[in-house]
Design a protein around this motif. Structure first.
Motif, PDB file in Angstrom:
ATOM      1  N   SER A 112       0.838  -1.199   0.000  1.00 28.14           N
ATOM      2  CA  SER A 112       0.000   0.000   0.000  1.00 28.14           C
ATOM      3  C   SER A 112       0.873   1.249   0.000  1.00 28.14           C
ATOM      4  O   SER A 112       2.090   1.185   0.191  1.00 28.14           O
ATOM      5  CB  SER A 112      -0.913   0.011   1.242  1.00 28.14           C
ATOM      6  OG  SER A 112      -0.129   0.049   2.429  1.00 28.14           O
ATOM      7  N   ASN A 113       0.203   2.393  -0.242  1.00 29.34           N
ATOM      8  CA  ASN A 113       0.874   3.688  -0.123  1.00 29.34           C
ATOM      9  C   ASN A 113       2.035   3.829  -1.094  1.00 29.34           C
ATOM     10  O   ASN A 113       3.107   4.321  -0.740  1.00 29.34           O
ATOM     11  CB  ASN A 113       1.357   3.899   1.320  1.00 29.34           C
ATOM     12  CG  ASN A 113       1.593   5.355   1.660  1.00 29.34           C
ATOM     13  OD1 ASN A 113       1.113   6.253   0.975  1.00 29.34           O
ATOM     14  ND2 ASN A 113       2.350   5.583   2.720  1.00 29.34           N
ATOM     15  N   THR A 141      -4.482   5.875 -10.095  1.00 33.49           N
ATOM     16  CA  THR A 141      -5.317   7.061 -10.214  1.00 33.49           C
ATOM     17  C   THR A 141      -6.505   6.784 -11.147  1.00 33.49           C
ATOM     18  O   THR A 141      -6.332   6.187 -12.207  1.00 33.49           O
ATOM     19  CB  THR A 141      -4.488   8.220 -10.794  1.00 33.49           C
ATOM     20  OG1 THR A 141      -3.316   8.403  -9.999  1.00 33.49           O
ATOM     21  CG2 THR A 141      -5.289   9.495 -10.831  1.00 33.49           C
ATOM     22  N   ALA A 239      -7.167  -1.959  -3.541  1.00 36.58           N
ATOM     23  CA  ALA A 239      -7.317  -0.795  -2.668  1.00 36.58           C
ATOM     24  C   ALA A 239      -8.019  -1.147  -1.360  1.00 36.58           C
ATOM     25  O   ALA A 239      -7.579  -0.747  -0.282  1.00 36.58           O
ATOM     26  CB  ALA A 239      -8.099   0.300  -3.394  1.00 36.58           C
ATOM     27  N   ASN A 245      -5.274   3.870  -1.137  1.00 35.67           N
ATOM     28  CA  ASN A 245      -6.293   4.791  -1.635  1.00 35.67           C
ATOM     29  C   ASN A 245      -7.177   4.102  -2.674  1.00 35.67           C
ATOM     30  O   ASN A 245      -6.680   3.378  -3.539  1.00 35.67           O
ATOM     31  CB  ASN A 245      -5.645   6.002  -2.313  1.00 35.67           C
ATOM     32  CG  ASN A 245      -5.158   7.041  -1.325  1.00 35.67           C
ATOM     33  OD1 ASN A 245      -5.654   7.122  -0.195  1.00 35.67           O
ATOM     34  ND2 ASN A 245      -4.211   7.850  -1.741  1.00 35.67           N
ATOM     35  N   TRP A 246      -8.490   4.329  -2.579  1.00 36.79           N
ATOM     36  CA  TRP A 246      -9.351   3.964  -3.683  1.00 36.79           C
ATOM     37  C   TRP A 246      -8.927   4.805  -4.889  1.00 36.79           C
ATOM     38  O   TRP A 246      -8.426   5.919  -4.743  1.00 36.79           O
ATOM     39  CB  TRP A 246     -10.815   4.249  -3.349  1.00 36.79           C
ATOM     40  CG  TRP A 246     -11.342   3.504  -2.175  1.00 36.79           C
ATOM     41  CD1 TRP A 246     -11.566   4.003  -0.932  1.00 36.79           C
ATOM     42  CD2 TRP A 246     -11.728   2.118  -2.128  1.00 36.79           C
ATOM     43  NE1 TRP A 246     -12.057   3.015  -0.108  1.00 36.79           N
ATOM     44  CE2 TRP A 246     -12.177   1.851  -0.807  1.00 36.79           C
ATOM     45  CE3 TRP A 246     -11.746   1.085  -3.066  1.00 36.79           C
ATOM     46  CZ2 TRP A 246     -12.628   0.600  -0.409  1.00 36.79           C
ATOM     47  CZ3 TRP A 246     -12.195  -0.175  -2.669  1.00 36.79           C
ATOM     48  CH2 TRP A 246     -12.631  -0.407  -1.366  1.00 36.79           C
ATOM     49  N   ASP A 249      -9.901   8.355  -5.010  1.00 34.80           N
ATOM     50  CA  ASP A 249      -9.280   9.231  -4.017  1.00 34.80           C
ATOM     51  C   ASP A 249      -7.787   9.439  -4.257  1.00 34.80           C
ATOM     52  O   ASP A 249      -7.153  10.246  -3.570  1.00 34.80           O
ATOM     53  CB  ASP A 249      -9.458   8.648  -2.609  1.00 34.80           C
ATOM     54  CG  ASP A 249     -10.923   8.498  -2.228  1.00 34.80           C
ATOM     55  OD1 ASP A 249     -11.726   9.359  -2.635  1.00 34.80           O
ATOM     56  OD2 ASP A 249     -11.260   7.517  -1.533  1.00 34.80           O
ATOM     57  N   ALA A 250      -7.234   8.707  -5.217  1.00 33.11           N
ATOM     58  CA  ALA A 250      -5.785   8.739  -5.437  1.00 33.11           C
ATOM     59  C   ALA A 250      -5.373   9.990  -6.209  1.00 33.11           C
ATOM     60  O   ALA A 250      -5.884  10.233  -7.308  1.00 33.11           O
ATOM     61  CB  ALA A 250      -5.341   7.496  -6.197  1.00 33.11           C
TER      62      ALA A 250
END
Length: 325
Positions: A112-113, A141, A239, A245-246, A249-250
């Motif tokens: 993640s992240n 994204t 996600a 992040n979904w 939301d990215a």
């Protein structure tokens, strides 16, 4: 322009270091870029490297991130990329991943992240080379819509599968949930070439074959609602399960200074536990399928030299020169 592997490696590594990344980051990303080129996945090789270089320079990618690796269960590995690249987190977890898969028969990995993962097949192919069957997905994204939405709701949300084949290269399948990858549309726009029908819509939601208009618009899922359903499943894994992040939301992977903070989810298993002699059985079945006229993914690719357009290399070198000035 054609390059031997070592020369291409020096170009990529030098540009990444010049953009501010530390040695560990530069090494991991360089190997992934070269692997994509040699696998024939050029859209996510040197052509995609400029996105990373710009990300390093603009702050979208942490240049010295140190991934945090945890083991919440014996067959589970989690990696917080800490706004860095997914490739480094994967490299650092790789030995434990293969060891635990061999020990427990199956293991799940979440990252993640992170920034975009590059070539998704890179991760599954490396595991297949260690004798493991794996399936992976990631998000990015939001740049894909559904026919009924008209809004950017998902990344291209690809899925990759790989398996070891006796006396041969692994079987690797790597495909997006969208009709194509965004980098393919962008590359067509840069060359002022049209794109096939069904790849994208323009900024008004109208289907288009003009790549320049498609860049301003959105990608669409392959196969209509069925492709969109696959994109949703991949979004939940990449996600939802990872805590990344979904896609909606990215932050952008191409603009601004914020990390997209997206995720990768992967499951790997040791096939011999389930089916002794699996690599030999798969080799025989693939040969039978090929004899029946089935196209085996990747079987036609024979890349020995890295062939990159001069303008792509010039762009990569340009980022390196810009960072030094």
């Amino acid at each position: 322009m054609r390059y031997e592997r070592e020369e291409a490696k020096q170009i990529a590594y030098g540009a990444i270091r010049a953009a501010g990344a530390n040695d560990a980051v530069a090494h991991s990303l360089t190997e992934a870029v070269l692997s994509a080129e040699l696998a024939g996945s050029k859209a996510v090789g040197f052509a995609h490297l400029s996105d990373y270089l710009d990300g390093f320079l603009k702050g979208r990618i942490a240049v010295d991130a140190d991934p945090a690796i945890a083991f919440p269960a014996p067959a589970v590995i989690t990696v917080d990329a800490r706004k860095g690249i997914a490739q480094l987190g994967f490299d650092q977890a790789f030995d434990e991943l293969t060891t635990r898969a061999a020990t427990y028969g199956i293991v799940a990995l979440s990252i993640s992240n992170s920034f975009t993962v590059g070539e998704l097949g890179y991760y599954t192919r490396r595991l297949a080379e260690r004798g493991l069957v794996s399936i992976a997905t990631c998000n990015a994204t939001a740049q894909m819509t559904t026919l009924e939405s008209g809004r950017a709701v998902y990344g291209t949300n690809p899925v990759s599968f790989a398996a070891p084949v006796a006396d041969g290269r692994p079987l690797v399948i790597d495909q997006a949930s969208s009709a194509t990858a965004f980098v393919n549309v962008r590359n067509a726009a840069e060359r002022n070439e049209p794109i096939p029908e069904g790849w994208a819509v323009d900024q008004n939601g109208k289907p288009t074959t003009d790549a320049r208009e498609a860049v301003k618009g959105l990608l669409v899922a392959f196969g209509g609602a069925r492709g969109a359903n696959i994109a949703m499943m991949m979004e939940v894994l990449a996600a939802g399960v990872t805590g990344a992040n979904w896609s909606m939301d990215a932050p952008s992977f191409a603009e601004g200074s914020e990390s997209p903070g997206v995720g990768l989810f992967l499951v790997a298993l040791k096939p011999e536990i389930f089916s002794p002699g699996f690599p030999e059985r798969l080799a025989a079945e693939l040969a039978r399928l090929a004899g029946a006229g089935v196209r085996i993914p990747g079987s036609h690719i024979q890349v020995r030299e890295i062939d990159v357009p001069a303008e792509t290399i010039d762009r990569v070198r340009g980022y390196a020169q810009r960072s030094r000035s």
